[in-house]
Design a protein around this motif. Structure first.
Motif, short mmCIF file in Angstrom:
data_model
loop_
_atom_site.label_atom_id
_atom_site.label_comp_id
_atom_site.label_asym_id
_atom_site.label_seq_id
_atom_site.Cartn_x
_atom_site.Cartn_y
_atom_site.Cartn_z
N ALA A 165 21.79 -16.14 11.42
CA ALA A 165 21.07 -15.02 11.61
C ALA A 165 21.27 -14.15 10.09
O ALA A 165 20.28 -13.38 9.75
CB ALA A 165 21.04 -13.86 12.72
N PHE A 196 18.69 -13.86 7.32
CA PHE A 196 17.32 -13.14 7.49
C PHE A 196 17.47 -11.77 6.87
O PHE A 196 16.47 -11.00 6.74
CB PHE A 196 17.16 -13.01 9.06
CG PHE A 196 15.73 -13.56 9.48
CD1 PHE A 196 15.21 -14.78 9.23
CD2 PHE A 196 14.93 -12.52 9.58
CE1 PHE A 196 13.91 -15.08 9.39
CE2 PHE A 196 13.40 -12.78 10.08
CZ PHE A 196 13.21 -14.29 10.10
N VAL A 211 14.79 -10.79 4.57
CA VAL A 211 13.52 -10.05 5.17
C VAL A 211 13.74 -8.31 4.99
O VAL A 211 12.85 -7.81 4.34
CB VAL A 211 13.26 -10.49 6.55
CG1 VAL A 211 12.10 -9.58 7.22
CG2 VAL A 211 12.89 -11.97 6.55
N PRO A 212 14.45 -7.97 5.70
CA PRO A 212 14.69 -6.39 5.35
C PRO A 212 14.94 -6.00 3.72
O PRO A 212 14.40 -5.01 3.22
CB PRO A 212 16.06 -5.84 6.10
CG PRO A 212 16.59 -7.04 6.51
CD PRO A 212 15.58 -8.21 6.56
N GLY A 219 10.18 -14.94 4.86
CA GLY A 219 10.76 -14.88 6.48
C GLY A 219 10.30 -16.24 7.25
O GLY A 219 11.23 -16.62 7.99
N SER A 226 14.88 -0.70 8.36
CA SER A 226 15.49 -2.00 7.90
C SER A 226 16.99 -1.87 8.02
O SER A 226 17.58 -2.74 8.43
CB SER A 226 15.20 -2.16 6.60
OG SER A 226 13.87 -2.38 6.22
N PHE A 234 15.04 -10.20 17.19
CA PHE A 234 15.52 -10.11 15.91
C PHE A 234 14.67 -10.49 14.78
O PHE A 234 14.54 -10.11 13.76
CB PHE A 234 16.85 -10.89 15.78
CG PHE A 234 17.87 -10.90 14.22
CD1 PHE A 234 18.36 -9.72 14.40
CD2 PHE A 234 17.72 -11.86 13.66
CE1 PHE A 234 18.98 -9.86 12.99
CE2 PHE A 234 18.32 -11.92 12.40
CZ PHE A 234 19.18 -10.57 12.17
N TYR A 235 13.89 -11.95 15.05
CA TYR A 235 13.10 -12.37 14.05
C TYR A 235 11.92 -11.96 13.99
O TYR A 235 11.39 -11.52 12.83
CB TYR A 235 13.23 -13.90 14.32
CG TYR A 235 14.71 -14.62 14.18
CD1 TYR A 235 15.02 -14.59 12.99
CD2 TYR A 235 15.39 -14.81 15.37
CE1 TYR A 235 16.55 -15.18 12.73
CE2 TYR A 235 16.75 -15.01 14.99
CZ TYR A 235 17.08 -15.35 13.98
OH TYR A 235 18.48 -15.83 13.84
N GLN A 271 11.52 -8.08 12.65
CA GLN A 271 11.49 -7.91 11.28
C GLN A 271 10.54 -8.42 10.41
O GLN A 271 9.92 -7.85 9.51
CB GLN A 271 12.72 -8.65 10.64
CG GLN A 271 14.26 -7.78 10.90
CD GLN A 271 15.41 -8.57 10.61
OE1 GLN A 271 15.66 -8.31 9.49
NE2 GLN A 271 16.10 -9.35 11.43
N MET A 272 10.07 -9.41 10.99
CA MET A 272 8.81 -10.11 10.31
C MET A 272 7.50 -9.18 10.43
O MET A 272 6.60 -9.03 9.66
CB MET A 272 8.33 -11.33 10.92
CG MET A 272 9.28 -12.70 10.60
SD MET A 272 9.34 -13.14 8.99
CE MET A 272 8.10 -14.29 8.92
N VAL A 302 7.56 -6.60 7.99
CA VAL A 302 7.04 -6.70 6.53
C VAL A 302 5.56 -6.45 6.65
O VAL A 302 4.91 -5.89 5.52
CB VAL A 302 7.17 -8.34 6.54
CG1 VAL A 302 6.37 -8.71 5.14
CG2 VAL A 302 8.48 -8.65 6.24
#
Lengths: 513, 68
Positions: free
Chosen positions: A78, A81, A84-85, A290, B25, B44-45, B48-49, B52
């Motif tokens: 994880a 990732f 991404v932020p 991502g 973020s 979690f994934y 965050q996507m 974006v």
């Protein structure tokens, strides 16, 4: 013995020939006098919104990113990732700060961030510090682009013994050097269009095809070990993995646009508006990044690392082989050729822009400032062309002769170093309040403590800061740039009280349309 | 001088939309979880996507609102 994948190789080579031709033809695109540094090194500042989108996208989202981020997800889970932020936070920064930098650079014909700092704060030693930081941070970055190229060439079964194995890399690099020398920034700008289309095609193909093959995302994530699926919950008296994740994202976001290749991409835009529009459009690449991070999990779920046909690749390239192995496992050979070409060309575009950016810095802020003070325009652009060659072959020599881990260490250190130019460049765009010598001393303090933290943490970018019985492991770049800023502010107040002078050749109106 | 002319060069309240992106973020504890998952993708994934995309929309809003 691994066999050569001829179909993939032929398609790969065909696409390389295509972009080579494009790179040379680009010299005639929006024709300008390539004997001017502004034309060779910034494409005449004529790229509109769309070309800028491709150029900055091709510049920031590099082959190394596309290999390293999934490789990190594959190996560490994880934490990868954070990219991404990180890419969420870079665009407000781009939107707010960099149109102002563009206007002032356009007005005064500044080519580099160091040019700007020289004009804004009137101190050539501070400008030299900014230039050297930029060059030193860029070199290992160029070297790492080659790793992406090496991995895909190896993935197609093109392996030699000893230095003979590096011949394909050498060929790719001679091509790169030749079209950069000839066409300047126009070459990577035109090639970036092809590269990005290929990358998008590949990313969407893999994100659609693999989950179908494996029976949906649910099945994929079910195969990811629990320890990799989420960040570890911090224990008592520590911010733990959360702090690492957040500081890595924020520190990387603050550092990104200070890199010379980012600034070169930004300054080549045709207007501040083009940059603002791009701040809203560039997240298209973030989304893809991502998706590609998830590809690391796809590689775990397909179990490629346990398959005998990829054992050699994993042995040679480590986790970086996860993505190529997944592509080889999933796609027919012809598509592997396209996907690998996307990564390979994805290495050349940023490598070209980085070498141009480093060459601009050397030519403008070291050679012209300290060696030959009154070069003709022709001498200046000729110098930059030569330096771009030297920089590239330096990076090539580095990757061939020095173990890869040193390039990675230096690239990580580069992030810690480049962020130390933030007060001079990013804050300098907003205020002339800082004293020039205070900025320089702040920079020294940031560089020294950042380097020390990196070494103290066993060559890792995260340092476990301890304070009042609590531990705050986090990205050294962020911690040290705060220290740098504090030192700069305190010393500015002191120097000003002692009657320090400010000299600024820019005025407020220069920072606006 | 530089600081005094900020009125024209312009602070805009629209820029506060950017602050949201930073808070979202950096607040890792909020999204470091599996549920609610979406089509098998842990929170979690996809969260965050999703940001974006929302971040891009917010930036576009700021662009149009301040670029008059």
């Amino acid at each position: 013995m691994q066999e050569v994948n001829w179909i993939a190789l032929i398609i790969f080579i065909a696409l390389f020939v295509l972009i080579t031709v494009l790179g040379f033809v680009a010299a005639h695109w929006r024709k300008g006098d390539l004997n001017l540094l502004n034309e060779w090194g910034l494409g005449g500042r004529r790229f509109g919104t769309v070309i800028t989108w491709f150029l900055i996208g091709g510049d920031l989202y590099t082959a190394y990113t596309f290999v390293a981020v999934p490789a990190l997800a594959f190996g560490a889970g994880a934490i990868a990732f954070f990219a991404v932020p990180y890419t969420i936070m870079i665009y407000p920064i781009l939107f707010l700060v960099f149109p102002r930098l563009w206007y002032v650079c356009h007005k005064h014909n500044y080519i580099t961030a160091s040019d700007f700092v020289r004009g804004r704060f009137g101190n050539r030693w501070l400008a030299l510090a900014v230039a050297i930081t930029g060059i030193v941070a860029t070199l290992p970055y160029i070297a790492l682009q080659l790793v992406g190229l090496q991995v895909v060439i190896g993935g197609m079964g093109v392996v030699g013994t000893g230095y003979a194995g590096d011949v394909p890399l050498l060929i790719a690099f001679i091509i790169l050097a030749a079209f950069t020398y000839t066409s300047g920034l126009r070459a990577p700008a035109s090639i970036a269009i092809v590269k990005d289309l290929l990358i998008y095609l590949t990313a969407f193909a893999v994100v659609i095809v693999v989950p179908i093959q494996l029976g949906g995302f649910g099945n994929i994530f079910a195969k990811v070990p629990a320890a990799k699926l989420l960040l570890a919950v911090p224990g008592a008296n520590t911010t733990g993995a959360y702090g690492v994740y957040a500081t890595l994202a924020l520190g990387s976001a603050l550092a990104l646009f200070l890199y010379p290749h980012s600034i070169t991409g930004i300054l080549s835009a045709s207007s501040g508006h083009a940059i603002r529009r791009n701040a809203a459009m560039l997240p298209g690449y973030s989304f893809m990044l991502g998706l590609l991070a998830l590809v690391g999990f796809f590689a775990i779920a397909t179990g490629v690392s346990g398959l005998p046909e990829y054992a050699i690749g994993f042995k040679q390239f480590g986790n970086s082989f996860a993505v190529p192995a997944l592509f080889l496992h999933t796609f027919p050979s012809w598509f592997v050729g396209i996907a690998f070409a996307a990564i390979g060309i994805g290495a050349l575009v940023p490598a070209a822009i980085m070498s141009i950016a480093a060459a601009n810095l050397y030519t403008r802020n070291i050679h012209r400032e300290f060696i030959n003070k009154n070069p003709t325009d022709r001498q200046e652009s000729q110098m930059a062309k030569w330096v771009s060659l030297i920089v590239k072959f330096g990076a090539l020599a580095f990757i061939v002769f020095v173990p890869q881990k040193y390039a990675i260490y230096l690239q990580l250190l580069g992030g810690i170093w480049i962020i130390q130019t933030l007060p001079s460049v990013m804050l300098g765009v907003y205020t002339r309040w800082f004293n020039d010598w205070a900025l320089l001393i702040g920079w020294v303090v940031g560089i020294v403590t950042g380097t020390w933290m990196f070494i103290a943490a066993n060559f890792a970018p995260n340092y476990p800061l301890a304070f009042a019985g609590h531990s705050f492991p986090g990205y050294s770049a962020l911690y040290t740039v705060i220290l740098n800023l504090v030192v700069t502010i305190v010393l500015t107040a002191l120097f000003d009280a002692a009657g320090g002078k400010h000299s600024d050749e820019t005025v407020a109106a220069d920072y606006r349309p | 001088m530089d600081q005094q002319s900020d009125r024209r060069s312009g602070w805009s309240w629209w820029y506060l939309l950017f602050v949201i992106q930073f808070i979202v973020s950096l607040w890792v504890a909020f999204y470091n979880k599996v549920e609610p998952s979406w089509v098998g993708i842990p929170f979690f994934y996809w969260y965050q996507m999703l940001w974006v995309i929302i971040g891009a929309i917010l930036t576009a809003i700021v662009y149009f609102a301040t670029d008059a």
